[in-house]
Scaffold this active site. Structure first.
Site, mmCIF file in Angstrom:
data_model
loop_
_atom_site.group_PDB
_atom_site.id
_atom_site.type_symbol
_atom_site.label_atom_id
_atom_site.label_comp_id
_atom_site.label_asym_id
_atom_site.label_seq_id
_atom_site.Cartn_x
_atom_site.Cartn_y
_atom_site.Cartn_z
ATOM 1 N N ASP A 2 0.882 -1.340 0.136
ATOM 2 C CA ASP A 2 -0.111 -0.030 0.124
ATOM 3 C C ASP A 2 0.811 1.203 -0.004
ATOM 4 O O ASP A 2 1.993 1.124 0.475
ATOM 5 C CB ASP A 2 -0.848 -0.112 1.168
ATOM 6 C CG ASP A 2 -2.118 0.817 1.140
ATOM 7 O OD1 ASP A 2 -2.280 1.496 0.036
ATOM 8 O OD2 ASP A 2 -2.443 1.409 2.127
ATOM 9 N N HIS A 41 2.671 3.560 -8.951
ATOM 10 C CA HIS A 41 2.327 2.147 -9.229
ATOM 11 C C HIS A 41 3.470 1.616 -10.143
ATOM 12 O O HIS A 41 3.886 0.387 -9.756
ATOM 13 C CB HIS A 41 1.067 2.074 -10.013
ATOM 14 C CG HIS A 41 -0.227 2.312 -9.100
ATOM 15 N ND1 HIS A 41 -0.375 2.038 -7.960
ATOM 16 C CD2 HIS A 41 -1.280 3.035 -9.640
ATOM 17 C CE1 HIS A 41 -1.633 2.373 -7.452
ATOM 18 N NE2 HIS A 41 -2.174 3.291 -8.581
ATOM 19 N N LEU A 45 10.364 -20.844 -4.469
ATOM 20 C CA LEU A 45 9.571 -19.784 -3.714
ATOM 21 C C LEU A 45 7.986 -20.117 -4.507
ATOM 22 O O LEU A 45 8.035 -20.182 -5.811
ATOM 23 C CB LEU A 45 9.938 -18.448 -3.791
ATOM 24 C CG LEU A 45 8.866 -17.203 -3.463
ATOM 25 C CD1 LEU A 45 8.821 -17.390 -2.178
ATOM 26 C CD2 LEU A 45 9.387 -16.049 -4.077
HETATM 27 C C1 IPE Z 1 -5.343 -2.548 -0.184
HETATM 28 O O1 IPE Z 1 -5.298 -1.290 -0.238
HETATM 29 C C2 IPE Z 1 -5.549 -3.475 -1.424
HETATM 30 C C3 IPE Z 1 -4.140 -3.579 -1.939
HETATM 31 C C4 IPE Z 1 -3.091 -3.306 -1.606
HETATM 32 C C5 IPE Z 1 -4.255 -4.141 -3.163
HETATM 33 P P1 IPE Z 1 -6.370 -0.109 -0.342
HETATM 34 O O2 IPE Z 1 -5.344 1.044 -0.875
HETATM 35 O O3 IPE Z 1 -6.989 -0.544 -1.491
HETATM 36 O O4 IPE Z 1 -6.954 -0.312 1.042
HETATM 37 P P2 IPE Z 1 -7.704 0.809 1.768
HETATM 38 O O5 IPE Z 1 -8.833 1.305 0.783
HETATM 39 O O6 IPE Z 1 -6.758 2.064 2.217
HETATM 40 O O7 IPE Z 1 -8.414 0.089 2.933
HETATM 41 C C1 IPE Z 2 -1.534 0.304 -3.314
HETATM 42 O O1 IPE Z 2 -1.274 1.799 -3.361
HETATM 43 C C2 IPE Z 2 -1.706 -0.131 -4.659
HETATM 44 C C3 IPE Z 2 -3.014 -0.743 -4.766
HETATM 45 C C4 IPE Z 2 -4.204 -0.652 -4.208
HETATM 46 C C5 IPE Z 2 -3.573 -1.380 -6.247
HETATM 47 P P1 IPE Z 2 -2.545 2.754 -3.309
HETATM 48 O O2 IPE Z 2 -2.810 2.906 -4.730
HETATM 49 O O3 IPE Z 2 -3.482 2.208 -2.545
HETATM 50 O O4 IPE Z 2 -1.897 3.918 -2.793
HETATM 51 P P2 IPE Z 2 -2.337 4.894 -1.556
HETATM 52 O O5 IPE Z 2 -2.884 4.085 -0.456
HETATM 53 O O6 IPE Z 2 -3.461 5.557 -2.307
HETATM 54 O O7 IPE Z 2 -1.246 5.924 -1.309
HETATM 55 MG MG MG Z 3 -4.053 2.430 -0.488
#
Ligand code: IPE
Ligand code: IPE
Ligand code: MG
Length: 253
Positions: free
Chosen positions: A18, A35, A129
Site C-alpha cells: 500500500d 504504481h 518460492l
Molecule cells: C489494499 O489497499 C489493497 C491492495 C493493496 C491491493 P487499499 O489502498 O485498496 O485499501 P484501503 O482502501 O486503504 O483500505
Molecule cells: C496500493 O497503493 C496499490 C493498490 C491498491 C492497487 P494505493 O494505490 O492504494 O496507494 P495509496 O494508499 O492511495 O497511497
Molecule cells: Mg491504498
C-alpha cells in the site's frame, strides 16, 4: 551487508503493498507513477524472498474494492501487471518460482488473464518460492463462494452438516494447499487488512510499517522478518520462552 536472519524464517509472508498513490503525490506526480515504482519493488522483494528461503509469498495486488477506482487508474494497474508477468516470466521460471494467482479471474481483462494462464502453466512444476498473487481478490467473496460449494455438497447428499469442520472449509478455499501466513506486512502506515485473507490470518503476526510500498526494499523485508522473530507466538496456549520482562506499567496509548 544484508541482515543475517538465522533459521526461524516465516514459511509464508503476506504483503499488502500500500501507499503507491501517496508516494507519487508527495512528489507532485500522478498516482500511476507510484504504481510503476511499486512494480520494481515487487521484483526486488520476490528475489529477496528466494534468497532468504521463504516458501510462500502472497502479494495483494488488486482488491475487489479497487474496481471502484477511476477507469484510467484501473487500466494502468492491469497494464503494469501484464507488463510484469510478460517481462518477468522467464526469470521467475529460471529462479524456480511457482506463480499461483487467486481472485476473481472472470473480472480480469482478457489479455492479462492470458498472461496469468501462461505464467502459471510455465512455472507449474517449480518447487522453489511459491508466489501467490491476489488479483481482484476479496476475502469475504471467497468465503461466500466457499459457503456455496459446501451448501451444494450438502444439498446433493455428498456431505453431512455434522462433518463440516475447519478442514472442510479450507478445502473449498483457493488457498487449500497453502499454509496460513505467519507474517503479514502492510506498508504505508495504514493499520487494517482491507479484506485480505480473512480466514487464513486467524493467527498471523501483523506488522504495519510506515514506509510506502515504492520505498520498501529487500533490507526492509529482512528487518520485518527480524521483528517477526522477536514475537512470542502462542496460538491460544502458553509459551514461557523468551517472555519480555516488564516492570510496572509501561503501556501508553
Ligand atoms: C489494499 O489497499 C489493497 C491492495 C493493496 C491491493 P487499499 O489502498 O485498496 O485499501 P484501503 O482502501 O486503504 O483500505
Ligand atoms: C496500493 O497503493 C496499490 C493498490 C491498491 C492497487 P494505493 O494505490 O492504494 O496507494 P495509496 O494508499 O492511495 O497511497
Ligand atoms: Mg491504498
Amino acid at each position: 551487508m544484508s541482515i543475517y536472519l538465522g533459521s526461524d524464517i516465516p514459511k509464508h509472508i503476506a504483503i499488502i503493498m500500500d501507499g503507491n498513490g501517496r508516494w507519487a503525490q508527495k512528489q507532485g506526480m500522478a498516482r500511476v507513477f507510484g504504481h510503476q515504482h511499486g512494480a520494481t519493488r515487487v521484483k526486488e522483494v520476490v528475489e529477496e524472498c528466494g534468497h532468504i528461503g521463504v516458501d510462500f509469498l502472497s502479494l495483494y495486488a488488486f482488491s475487489e474494492e479497487n474496481w471502484s477506482r477511476p477507469k484510467e487508474e484501473v487500466d494502468a494497474l492491469f497494464l503494469l501487471l501484464s507488463n510484469y508477468l510478460r517481462s518477468e516470466a522467464s526469470d521467475l521460471h529460471k529462479n524456480n518460482v511457482k506463480v499461483i494467482v487467486i481472485g476473481q479471474r472472470e473480472r480480469i481483462p482478457t489479455e492479462c488473464v492470458k498472461l496469468i494462464d501462461y505464467v502459471e502453466e510455465l512455472t507449474r512444476n517449480n518447487d522453489g518460492l511459491k508466489l501467490v498473487l491476489a488479483i481482484s481478490y476479496s476475502g469475504r467473496s471467497e468465503l461466500v463462494e466457499c459457503c456455496k460449494s459446501v451448501a451444494e455438497r450438502v444439498a446433493q447428499g455428498l456431505l453431512s452438516p455434522d462433518l463440516i469442520d475447519h478442514n472442510v472449509i479450507e478445502s473449498f478455499l483457493p488457498t487449500a494447499d497453502i499454509p496460513d501466513p505467519d507474517l503479514l506486512i502492510r506498508t504505508s502506515g495504514e493499520q487494517r487488512i482491507s479484506n485480505f485473507f480473512l480466514w487464513q490470518m486467524a493467527y498471523t503476526e501483523f506488522l504495519f510499517v510506515p514506509i510506502c510500498w515504492p520505498d520498501f526494499s529487500g533490507n526492509d523485508l529482512r528487518q520485518a522478518i527480524q521483528k517477526y522473530q522477536a514475537r512470542n507466538r502462542k496460538f491460544g496456549g502458553i509459551n514461557t520462552e523468551n517472555l519480555p520482562v516488564k516492570e510496572g506499567r509501561e503501556d501508553t496509548l
